[in-house]
Design a protein around this motif. Structure first.
Motif, PDB file in Angstrom:
ATOM      1  N   TYR A  61     -10.549  43.235  52.843  1.00  0.00           N
ATOM      2  CA  TYR A  61     -11.190  42.119  53.544  1.00  0.00           C
ATOM      3  C   TYR A  61     -10.208  41.270  54.338  1.00  0.00           C
ATOM      4  N   VAL A  62      -8.928  41.613  54.213  1.00  0.00           N
ATOM      5  CA  VAL A  62      -7.927  40.812  54.917  1.00  0.00           C
ATOM      6  C   VAL A  62      -7.979  41.133  56.412  1.00  0.00           C
ATOM      7  N   ALA A  63      -7.905  40.103  57.235  1.00  0.00           N
ATOM      8  CA  ALA A  63      -8.017  40.324  58.678  1.00  0.00           C
ATOM      9  C   ALA A  63      -6.765  40.992  59.244  1.00  0.00           C
ATOM     10  N   ASP A  64      -5.625  40.779  58.596  1.00  0.00           N
ATOM     11  CA  ASP A  64      -4.393  41.401  59.074  1.00  0.00           C
ATOM     12  C   ASP A  64      -4.347  42.861  58.641  1.00  0.00           C
ATOM     13  N   GLY A  65      -3.764  43.682  59.477  1.00  0.00           N
ATOM     14  CA  GLY A  65      -3.553  45.066  59.086  1.00  0.00           C
ATOM     15  C   GLY A  65      -2.450  45.106  58.040  1.00  0.00           C
ATOM     16  N   VAL A  66      -2.672  45.823  56.934  1.00  0.00           N
ATOM     17  CA  VAL A  66      -1.633  45.955  55.916  1.00  0.00           C
ATOM     18  C   VAL A  66      -1.315  47.441  55.764  1.00  0.00           C
ATOM     19  N   VAL A  67      -0.051  47.778  55.964  1.00  0.00           N
ATOM     20  CA  VAL A  67       0.384  49.173  55.896  1.00  0.00           C
ATOM     21  C   VAL A  67       1.504  49.259  54.866  1.00  0.00           C
ATOM     22  N   LEU A  68       1.317  50.130  53.879  1.00  0.00           N
ATOM     23  CA  LEU A  68       2.357  50.302  52.861  1.00  0.00           C
ATOM     24  C   LEU A  68       2.962  51.691  53.020  1.00  0.00           C
ATOM     25  N   LEU A  69       4.280  51.721  53.176  1.00  0.00           N
ATOM     26  CA  LEU A  69       4.978  53.004  53.305  1.00  0.00           C
ATOM     27  C   LEU A  69       5.873  53.206  52.099  1.00  0.00           C
ATOM     28  N   ASP A  70       5.959  54.441  51.605  1.00  0.00           N
ATOM     29  CA  ASP A  70       6.888  54.685  50.513  1.00  0.00           C
ATOM     30  C   ASP A  70       8.290  54.891  51.079  1.00  0.00           C
TER      31      ASP A  70
ATOM     32  N   VAL B  87       2.635  57.068  54.570  1.00  0.00           N
ATOM     33  CA  VAL B  87       1.627  56.015  54.425  1.00  0.00           C
ATOM     34  C   VAL B  87       0.972  56.100  53.041  1.00  0.00           C
ATOM     35  N   ARG B  88       1.017  54.986  52.300  1.00  0.00           N
ATOM     36  CA  ARG B  88       0.392  54.932  50.973  1.00  0.00           C
ATOM     37  C   ARG B  88      -0.790  53.969  50.951  1.00  0.00           C
ATOM     38  N   HIS B  89      -0.808  53.041  51.876  1.00  0.00           N
ATOM     39  CA  HIS B  89      -1.982  52.178  51.985  1.00  0.00           C
ATOM     40  C   HIS B  89      -2.197  51.833  53.458  1.00  0.00           C
ATOM     41  N   TRP B  90      -3.460  51.767  53.848  1.00  0.00           N
ATOM     42  CA  TRP B  90      -3.829  51.578  55.252  1.00  0.00           C
ATOM     43  C   TRP B  90      -5.168  50.867  55.210  1.00  0.00           C
ATOM     44  N   ASN B  91      -5.160  49.568  55.374  1.00  0.00           N
ATOM     45  CA  ASN B  91      -6.426  48.863  55.171  1.00  0.00           C
ATOM     46  C   ASN B  91      -7.284  48.902  56.442  1.00  0.00           C
ATOM     47  N   PRO B  92      -8.554  48.495  56.340  1.00  0.00           N
ATOM     48  CA  PRO B  92      -9.458  48.608  57.489  1.00  0.00           C
ATOM     49  C   PRO B  92      -8.933  47.880  58.734  1.00  0.00           C
ATOM     50  N   ALA B  93      -8.273  46.720  58.515  1.00  0.00           N
ATOM     51  CA  ALA B  93      -7.757  45.997  59.682  1.00  0.00           C
ATOM     52  C   ALA B  93      -6.659  46.821  60.371  1.00  0.00           C
ATOM     53  N   ALA B  94      -5.833  47.505  59.569  1.00  0.00           N
ATOM     54  CA  ALA B  94      -4.799  48.365  60.156  1.00  0.00           C
ATOM     55  C   ALA B  94      -5.470  49.480  60.962  1.00  0.00           C
ATOM     56  N   ALA B  95      -6.575  49.988  60.434  1.00  0.00           N
ATOM     57  CA  ALA B  95      -7.308  51.036  61.133  1.00  0.00           C
ATOM     58  C   ALA B  95      -7.860  50.503  62.455  1.00  0.00           C
ATOM     59  N   ALA B  96      -8.389  49.270  62.424  1.00  0.00           N
ATOM     60  CA  ALA B  96      -8.980  48.692  63.634  1.00  0.00           C
ATOM     61  C   ALA B  96      -7.902  48.467  64.703  1.00  0.00           C
ATOM     62  N   ILE B  97      -6.743  47.982  64.279  1.00  0.00           N
ATOM     63  CA  ILE B  97      -5.690  47.676  65.251  1.00  0.00           C
ATOM     64  C   ILE B  97      -5.137  48.964  65.868  1.00  0.00           C
ATOM     65  N   THR B  98      -4.874  49.958  65.008  1.00  0.00           N
ATOM     66  CA  THR B  98      -4.222  51.171  65.501  1.00  0.00           C
ATOM     67  C   THR B  98      -5.210  52.195  66.043  1.00  0.00           C
ATOM     68  N   GLY B  99      -6.489  52.038  65.655  1.00  0.00           N
ATOM     69  CA  GLY B  99      -7.480  53.027  66.083  1.00  0.00           C
ATOM     70  C   GLY B  99      -7.406  54.313  65.267  1.00  0.00           C
ATOM     71  N   VAL B 100      -6.636  54.293  64.149  1.00  0.00           N
ATOM     72  CA  VAL B 100      -6.544  55.476  63.280  1.00  0.00           C
ATOM     73  C   VAL B 100      -7.163  55.097  61.939  1.00  0.00           C
ATOM     74  N   ASP B 101      -8.140  55.866  61.458  1.00  0.00           N
ATOM     75  CA  ASP B 101      -8.736  55.445  60.193  1.00  0.00           C
ATOM     76  C   ASP B 101      -7.934  55.937  58.991  1.00  0.00           C
TER      77      ASP B 101
ATOM     78  N   VAL C 217       4.374  58.021  58.800  1.00  0.00           N
ATOM     79  CA  VAL C 217       3.752  57.042  59.691  1.00  0.00           C
ATOM     80  C   VAL C 217       4.008  57.352  61.168  1.00  0.00           C
ATOM     81  N   ASP C 218       5.158  57.990  61.462  1.00  0.00           N
ATOM     82  CA  ASP C 218       5.448  58.328  62.863  1.00  0.00           C
ATOM     83  C   ASP C 218       4.430  59.313  63.419  1.00  0.00           C
ATOM     84  N   GLU C 219       3.877  60.142  62.501  1.00  0.00           N
ATOM     85  CA  GLU C 219       2.858  61.093  62.951  1.00  0.00           C
ATOM     86  C   GLU C 219       1.526  60.394  63.166  1.00  0.00           C
ATOM     87  N   VAL C 220       1.310  59.345  62.380  1.00  0.00           N
ATOM     88  CA  VAL C 220       0.032  58.636  62.447  1.00  0.00           C
ATOM     89  C   VAL C 220      -0.039  57.793  63.725  1.00  0.00           C
TER      90      VAL C 220
END
Ligand code: ADP
Length: 695
Positions: free
Chosen positions: A367-376, A381-395, A404-407
């Protein structure tokens, strides 16, 4: 030997064999050998010893008829000792000694100890050729060990061997079965709940008295402290006492033995018999402690670590005191197995708890408006929240588990300038980076935290804010430029007029005054535009709709424009068949003035500029056309944006605020109409206003 004697001996052997066949437990077998067996052999006393598990020592299991404290003195002695039983176990050969002299010669150690007795026979106990013990027989009188006597003793030993081995196997099997049952019960208990505090407490209960007199579980606290989770003893009074004791004498983490040592080393500690020096060490000079230790009657302990995934979580302690026999290697194995299962249960419960926490966090992040991306640590990529999906256009499904470079191909560009904060440190400021994703131009504010095992990035789409900021700076640039030019002209004219050193003709004065007037007008026009654009933005423009005649309005606009018409421009009006409509007359006039002004302004080489009106269904179409510079197709929508100018540097010498067309379109749309442009660079442009009969 007489026939009678021979028969008698055979009968006695027979009787022993029968008794041994009935005996089931090792104790029953030992009893049978040491009573009937000893009697059958016509001996005064007998003893049975077995090899320890490690094969290093002899343990005396039972005796019959010996005087004194033989069971204490000879409870355990090395196989290497120079005594008859040890020798028989080493050689596997029976030993017959008829006289004391002979014995003292062979075993001087026994002579020194002043061991009484005369003839002895020591026989190996063996199955399938493997010696596991020995049976000693002592005789009251000196015995001549003739062949038959020897054979009889050997036969007796063979019978005893079979029976003892069988009963020991039986006992072992039974113990194993008990252990398996216990382990099964314990496993069931451990998996019954995720509340490991509860299950471990129940586990200690399960262990007494079957496995121990005392059972305790201590956990390693987060800061190295030792937390007693549970103590069990059959007597609840003793449990209370143990807790009180723990409060009085809390374990010291650097203690050389017991739980602290096991927690530190992660290794089991096993004392089949607790050495006195360890008890003494624990007691020190504390008399009260001495009393407590004596009261406890500790004999044997096992302390094993609870280890899961390489981490020592706690320790399980088993203590044999008042009732439980001392512990063996098999007990240690059982304790290790039990501790392993308990540790896995604790670990699972903790992991589950963490996973649940993680799931809650993930839910919050959704529900967070900011995109949150967790990389190991490997950038996966280990976490990719909906806002991150909206910003990057990748679900999420396309991002998880991938580098992440591939994503996002622009990831490196996006994050390379982002300083990584350390967890807990005050966060670094986000860095705003331009990005082209799927052909969309974005501005993204990025910040990152390195948490050791990877990185968390927060992404914020600030394209909107950026656009606003740009509008503001555009405004400042345009307004300052556009206002400065007329102001400079007015200032210059006024200064010239006020100069006393030069004589101005009346005509010059008029020119200067006219210039002041026109520049002041231009200034007020620009200020008016800025104010109006602000009002339109704030939706604060009121329309007053009346019935009006667009043809009349257009004629008025043409007439005003013709007053100061630049050279080379000709104006025209074609208003045949234009209907009257309901609209805001002033606003429509303002629109047409603007469009006509632009047509003239952007025809630097002259040409025809005209307004044409026609009926369009119930509504009215108004076209304003010119033969001027024209507008490239890529710019045709942008010119309606606020402050947008094709030629912001005004190289062609044509000034403007970039607000005119924005205002025109906004006004027309507020009257439910449309404003579009059609143009060909170098040929001319046509702006078309379409208004309905009534808004
Ligand atoms: P300005 O104050 O610059 O005229 P407008 O919003 O009226 O602002 O127009 C925006 C831009 O559109 C102008 O700067 C000009 O480049 C372009 N433009 C407007 N009208 C015409 C036209 N009739 N012919 C060519 N270009 C035009």
């Amino acid at each position: 030997m007489s026939v009678h004697e021979r028969e008698d001996r055979a009968l006695r052997l027979q009787r022993v064999a029968e008794l041994l066949a009935e005996a089931v437990t090792p104790q029953e077998v030992l009893d049978a050998i040491l009573t009937e067996g000893v009697r059958a052999a016509e001996a005064r006393a007998g003893a049975i010893g077995v090899l320890s598990d490690d094969g290093e020592s002899v343990e005396l299991l039972a005796q019959q008829g010996y005087a004194g404290a033989i069971m204490e003195d000879w409870a355990r002695f090395p196989v290497s000792a120079h005594v008859p039983m040890s020798q028989v176990m080493r050689t596997g050969e029976p030993l017959f000694i008829s006289t004391l002299t002979e014995r003292n010669e062979l075993f001087p150690e026994l002579a020194q100890r002043g061991q009484e007795g005369s003839s002895i026979a020591v026989l190996p106990l063996a199955v399938e050729g493997r010696v596991f013990g020995a049976m000693a027989l002592s005789f009251a009188d000196e015995v001549e060990f003739g062949l038959e006597r020897r054979e009889m003793k050997v036969a007796l030993a063979r019978q005893a061997s079979q029976a003892l081995a069988r009963s020991r196997l039986f006992a072992q099997e039974q113990a194993l079965r008990e252990r398996m049952t216990f382990l099964a019960e314990a496993s069931e208990l451990l998996s019954s709940s995720l509340d490991y505090n509860l299950t471990l407490r129940q586990l200690t209960q399960l262990a007494v008295p079957g496995l121990a007199d005392w059972c305790a579980i201590d956990m390693a606290g987060e800061n190295g402290e030792i937390v007693r989770l549970a103590v069990a003893h059959q007597d609840p009074e003793k449990v209370r006492w143990a807790y009180a004791l723990q409060d009085r004498y809390p374990p010291k983490p650097d203690q050389p033995h017991g739980v602290p040592q096991v927690l530190r080393s992660g290794e089991a500690e096993f004392f089949p018999v607790i050495p006195d020096e360890i008890l003494e060490e624990a007691i020190g000079d504390d008399e009260e402690m001495r009393e407590i230790v004596e009261q406890l009657g500790l004999r044997s302990t096992i302390c094993v670590p609870l280890t899961a995934r390489g981490r020592t979580l706690g320790a399980l302690t088993l203590i044999a005191a008042e009732t439980h026999p001392t512990y063996t290697e098999a007990d240690l194995q059982l304790a290790l197995e039990l501790a392993h299962r308990a540790a896995v249960a604790v670990d699972n419960a903790r992991l589950y708890g963490e996973a649940e926490k993680g799931a809650n966090a993930a839910q919050a992040l959704a529900y967070v408006a900011d995109g949150v991306v967790l990389l190991d640590g490997d950038g996966v990529v280990r976490h990719w929240n909906p806002a991150a999906a909206a910003i990057t256009g990748v679900d999420e499904t396309h991002a998880l588990g991938k580098p992440v470079d591939e994503v996002v191909s622009a990831w490196a560009a996006l994050t390379s300038h982002v300083p990584l904060a350390q967890p807990g440190a005050s966060g670094t400021r986000p860095v705003t980076v331009p990005l082209v994703l799927d052909g969309r131009e974005l501005w993204v504010a990025v910040s990152g935290v390195d948490f050791g095992e990877g990185t968390v990035y927060a992404l914020q789409d600030v394209t909107g804010e950026r656009a606003l900021e740009k509008t503001r700076s555009d405004f400042v640039a345009t307004a300052s430029h556009e206002l400065r030019t007329p102001l400079a002209a007015v200032y210059g004219a006024v200064r010239t007029l006020r100069r006393e050193d030069i004589e101005l003709s009346e005509a010059d004065r008029t020119t200067f005054l006219e210039m002041i007037e026109s520049e002041a007008l231009r200034l007020s026009h620009i200020v008016g535009q800025i104010l109006l654009a602000g009002q339109l933005d704030a939706d604060a423009v009121e329309l007053s709709v009346t019935e009006c005649n667009p043809a009349e309005i257009a004629a008025g606009v043409i007439e005003s424009a013709s007053v100061h018409l630049p050279e080379g421009i000709t104006l025209s009006l074609n208003a045949d068949g234009a209907p009257s409509i309901m609209c805001d007359e002033n606003k429509l006039r303002q629109v047409l003035v603007n469009l006509l002004d632009n047509g003239i302004k952007y025809s630097p080489d002259g040409g025809k500029v005209g307004i044409r009106l026609e009926r369009d269904g119930n509504g009215c179409l108004i076209e304003v056309s010119d033969e001027g510079l024209g507008i490239p197709s890529s710019e045709r929508e942008k010119i309606f944006e606020k402050f947008y100018r094709l030629d912001p540097q005004q190289t062609k010498g044509v000034g403007g605020s970039g607000l005119g067309l924005y205002i025109c379109r906004e006004l027309v749309e507020r009257m439910d109409g449309t404003l579009v442009v059609d143009s060909e660079p170098g040929v001319g442009s046509r702006f078309t206003v379409a208004l309905p009969a009534r808004p």
